[in-house]
Scaffold this motif. Structure first.
Motif, mmCIF file in Angstrom:
data_model
loop_
_atom_site.group_PDB
_atom_site.id
_atom_site.type_symbol
_atom_site.label_atom_id
_atom_site.label_comp_id
_atom_site.label_asym_id
_atom_site.label_seq_id
_atom_site.Cartn_x
_atom_site.Cartn_y
_atom_site.Cartn_z
ATOM 1 N N TRP A 32 0.827 -1.205 0.000
ATOM 2 C CA TRP A 32 0.000 0.000 0.000
ATOM 3 C C TRP A 32 0.863 1.257 0.000
ATOM 4 O O TRP A 32 0.448 2.296 -0.519
ATOM 5 C CB TRP A 32 -0.940 -0.012 1.200
ATOM 6 C CG TRP A 32 -0.245 0.065 2.535
ATOM 7 C CD1 TRP A 32 0.151 -0.959 3.318
ATOM 8 C CD2 TRP A 32 0.138 1.275 3.217
ATOM 9 N NE1 TRP A 32 0.768 -0.500 4.458
ATOM 10 C CE2 TRP A 32 0.757 0.866 4.425
ATOM 11 C CE3 TRP A 32 0.013 2.632 2.945
ATOM 12 C CZ2 TRP A 32 1.254 1.795 5.347
ATOM 13 C CZ3 TRP A 32 0.509 3.549 3.863
ATOM 14 C CH2 TRP A 32 1.116 3.125 5.045
ATOM 15 N N ARG A 92 -6.937 -5.381 -1.446
ATOM 16 C CA ARG A 92 -7.151 -4.474 -0.312
ATOM 17 C C ARG A 92 -5.959 -3.552 -0.117
ATOM 18 O O ARG A 92 -6.107 -2.415 0.322
ATOM 19 C CB ARG A 92 -7.446 -5.257 0.963
ATOM 20 C CG ARG A 92 -6.357 -6.217 1.404
ATOM 21 C CD ARG A 92 -6.629 -6.729 2.813
ATOM 22 N NE ARG A 92 -7.943 -7.317 2.913
ATOM 23 C CZ ARG A 92 -8.194 -8.626 2.741
ATOM 24 N NH1 ARG A 92 -7.198 -9.441 2.412
ATOM 25 N NH2 ARG A 92 -9.403 -9.100 2.863
ATOM 26 N N GLN A 93 -4.759 -4.033 -0.469
ATOM 27 C CA GLN A 93 -3.568 -3.182 -0.406
ATOM 28 C C GLN A 93 -3.636 -2.094 -1.473
ATOM 29 O O GLN A 93 -3.242 -0.945 -1.239
ATOM 30 C CB GLN A 93 -2.308 -4.026 -0.595
ATOM 31 C CG GLN A 93 -2.020 -5.002 0.521
ATOM 32 C CD GLN A 93 -1.405 -4.320 1.727
ATOM 33 O OE1 GLN A 93 -0.594 -3.410 1.581
ATOM 34 N NE2 GLN A 93 -1.796 -4.758 2.913
ATOM 35 N N LEU A 143 -6.419 -0.802 -2.706
ATOM 36 C CA LEU A 143 -7.419 0.158 -2.244
ATOM 37 C C LEU A 143 -6.850 1.048 -1.145
ATOM 38 O O LEU A 143 -7.041 2.271 -1.157
ATOM 39 C CB LEU A 143 -8.655 -0.583 -1.739
ATOM 40 C CG LEU A 143 -9.746 0.285 -1.101
ATOM 41 C CD1 LEU A 143 -10.318 1.260 -2.121
ATOM 42 C CD2 LEU A 143 -10.853 -0.593 -0.513
ATOM 43 N N ALA A 144 -6.160 0.451 -0.185
ATOM 44 C CA ALA A 144 -5.586 1.226 0.925
ATOM 45 C C ALA A 144 -4.607 2.273 0.409
ATOM 46 O O ALA A 144 -4.597 3.421 0.872
ATOM 47 C CB ALA A 144 -4.897 0.291 1.907
ATOM 48 N N CYS A 188 -12.969 6.056 -0.042
ATOM 49 C CA CYS A 188 -13.257 4.632 -0.218
ATOM 50 C C CYS A 188 -14.520 4.434 -1.053
ATOM 51 O O CYS A 188 -14.571 3.569 -1.939
ATOM 52 C CB CYS A 188 -13.415 3.968 1.153
ATOM 53 S SG CYS A 188 -13.675 2.186 1.076
ATOM 54 N N GLU A 206 -14.402 -2.032 1.291
ATOM 55 C CA GLU A 206 -13.315 -2.916 0.873
ATOM 56 C C GLU A 206 -13.865 -4.226 0.316
ATOM 57 O O GLU A 206 -13.358 -4.774 -0.674
ATOM 58 C CB GLU A 206 -12.405 -3.164 2.073
ATOM 59 C CG GLU A 206 -11.143 -3.966 1.752
ATOM 60 C CD GLU A 206 -11.337 -5.443 2.052
ATOM 61 O OE1 GLU A 206 -10.536 -6.255 1.542
ATOM 62 O OE2 GLU A 206 -12.295 -5.772 2.781
ATOM 63 N N LYS A 207 -14.934 -4.726 0.919
ATOM 64 C CA LYS A 207 -15.547 -5.961 0.410
ATOM 65 C C LYS A 207 -16.144 -5.735 -0.977
ATOM 66 O O LYS A 207 -15.953 -6.546 -1.892
ATOM 67 C CB LYS A 207 -16.637 -6.436 1.373
ATOM 68 C CG LYS A 207 -16.106 -6.962 2.700
ATOM 69 C CD LYS A 207 -17.249 -7.461 3.554
ATOM 70 C CE LYS A 207 -16.728 -8.018 4.880
ATOM 71 N NZ LYS A 207 -17.831 -8.522 5.744
ATOM 72 N N TYR A 232 -15.345 -3.441 -3.107
ATOM 73 C CA TYR A 232 -14.252 -3.133 -4.037
ATOM 74 C C TYR A 232 -13.606 -4.418 -4.543
ATOM 75 O O TYR A 232 -13.408 -4.600 -5.755
ATOM 76 C CB TYR A 232 -13.231 -2.257 -3.318
ATOM 77 C CG TYR A 232 -12.021 -1.882 -4.142
ATOM 78 C CD1 TYR A 232 -12.060 -0.812 -5.035
ATOM 79 C CD2 TYR A 232 -10.829 -2.592 -4.011
ATOM 80 C CE1 TYR A 232 -10.946 -0.465 -5.775
ATOM 81 C CE2 TYR A 232 -9.706 -2.243 -4.750
ATOM 82 C CZ TYR A 232 -9.772 -1.179 -5.627
ATOM 83 O OH TYR A 232 -8.664 -0.841 -6.361
ATOM 84 N N ARG A 233 -13.278 -5.340 -3.628
ATOM 85 C CA ARG A 233 -12.612 -6.586 -4.029
ATOM 86 C C ARG A 233 -13.497 -7.450 -4.921
ATOM 87 O O ARG A 233 -13.024 -8.108 -5.843
ATOM 88 C CB ARG A 233 -12.196 -7.373 -2.788
ATOM 89 C CG ARG A 233 -10.967 -6.812 -2.070
ATOM 90 C CD ARG A 233 -10.457 -7.737 -0.995
ATOM 91 N NE ARG A 233 -11.374 -7.850 0.131
ATOM 92 C CZ ARG A 233 -12.114 -8.913 0.390
ATOM 93 N NH1 ARG A 233 -12.071 -9.960 -0.418
ATOM 94 N NH2 ARG A 233 -12.918 -8.942 1.440
#
Length: 414
Positions: free
Chosen positions: A32, A241-242, A244-245, A302, A390-391, A393-394
């Protein structure tokens, strides 16, 4: 070489290749940072972004300079008179105008007769012409007279008439006016209300523009990587998730830095204005505004990233980001109209609190614990938003079958 020997020779080679292509856990966990650094570098090297930032600073500084110059400038109203009596009235009006506003003056300009006065007025050589018509005074102007000028001259005429009538009655103006004077008292806290509302508008405008601009940048970045299939390559190297972060943190850092820069310019401008005595309260309110913005923008960033992931084409972005943009617009307009209990409630509602609570702090009608509680609520909201976002997004980033909704994305298997 026998088959078994070739297998023994090939096995270490395959193992070495696997060790080379499989990323180690530590670089993966810190991926990230690379993404965030890339986002920051991209923004700072974008000419349009740099130019718009510098232009905004110039506009803020220019508006502040104009306001200061307007506040320090003196307005002089030139009034034509053709008699000593009229000149005395204008002189008295100058004193009355200065008592109300020390930046307003009334100047008597003596002319020879009525014809010259009217010609000068027609040539726009003065603002008004004061003359006596029978038993009353007349103020002649080309356009509607200035309110302050009219009030000052009306007060001077009244005082002159009162003095003449008092002399005719064998008394004095002081005796006639005894007990009829209205004392004035300026409440410094109430006088700062207008300044607080003005700063509330500035908070709302800065928050709205920053959230929309950086949010759309994040959404556009996500859909560009998705549409070009670049994200498929990135996904083989780092967890989504990395990714996105990194995007959220990098853009949040740039947005916060820009906001701090703008507010710093604004505080410097206020220090040179007539509201310099409000710097202490303003600094505290700005501190809370920055804190609320930093937390609230993480949640918005986000959501905008999810908006980009839900889309399959650039044309879909308007639809996938419309809900959050609509909410931002409602918050912006509500922050300018809410009062009393409604504003107090809004100051505890996430996103709306970014504007409402700092404004209340500046006005001094928020208890010490209220911004602390409101910020804690915003932090909880941001955390919940990031977990849910995050969910989504993935589960939606790798989908290319068309535009998805939040419900469809949550129902999709990873």
């Amino acid at each position: 070489m026998t088959t078994s020997q070739r297998q023994r020779t090939a096995t270490p080679t395959r193992e070495a290749a696997q060790r080379h292509t499989t990323p180690s856990p530590e670089p993966t966990r810190s991926a990230w940072r690379l993404v965030a650094t890339r986002e920051i570098v991209v923004r700072l090297t974008n000419r349009a972004f740099v130019v718009s930032t510098l232009l905004t600073i110039v506009l803020i500084a220019g508006f502040a300079l104009w306001s200061i110059m307007q506040g320090n400038s003196t307005t002089t109203h030139r009034v034509l008179v053709a008699s000593s009596q009229a000149a005395s009235v204008v002189t008295a009006a100058d004193g009355l105008a200065t008592e109300v506003d020390d930046k307003v003056r009334v100047e008597a300009v003596t002319v020879s007769d009525d014809a010259v006065a009217r010609q000068t007025l027609a040539d726009e050589g003065a603002d008004a012409y004061l003359h006596r018509s029978g038993d009353q005074w007349t103020l002649t102007t080309i356009d509607e007279p200035d309110v302050q000028l009219r009030q000052a001259l009306a007060g001077a005429v009244s005082r002159a008439a009162l003095a003449a009538n008092a002399a005719a009655a064998g008394t004095t103006v002081e005796d006639l006016m005894r007990g009829a004077t209205l004392a004035s008292e300026v409440d410094s806290e109430a006088g700062s209300t207008g300044f607080a509302y003005g700063m509330g508008f500035a908070f709302a405008l800065l928050f709205f523009l920053s959230a929309v601009m950086f949010g759309q940048m994040i959404a556009s970045s996500v859909i560009e990587e998705k549409q070009s299939r670049l994200v498929e390559i990135i996904a083989t190297a780092i967890p989504l998730r990395q990714l996105l972060a990194g995007k959220v943190i990098g853009n949040s850092a740039i947005a916060l830095a820009q906001l701090v820069l703008f507010t710093a310019v604004g505080i410097v401008a206020v220090s040179f204005s007539e509201y310099s005595h409000m710097l202490g309260a303003l600094s505290g309110a700005v501190g809370w505004f920055i804190a609320f913005f930093a937390v609230g923008f993480v949640a918005l960033a986000c959501i905008f990233a999810v908006g980009g992931a839900l889309a399959s084409r650039t044309e879909d972005l308007q639809a996938t980001t419309a809900p959050v943009t609509t909410v931002l617009m409602l918050v912006y307009f509500a922050s300018l109209s809410l009062e009393g209990t409604a504003e107090r409630i809004a100051s505890f509602v996430p996103i709306a609190s970014v504007i409402s609570m700092p404004t209340r702090v500046l006005r001094g009608d928020a208890l010490w614990w209220e911004p602390v509680v409101a910020l804690a609520i915003t932090v909880a909201f941001a955390a919940a938003t990031v977990i849910l976002g995050e969910k989504v997004y993935r589960r939606s980033l790798m989908q290319t079958r068309g535009r998805l909704s939040w419900r469809q994305a949550l129902a999709t298997e990873e």
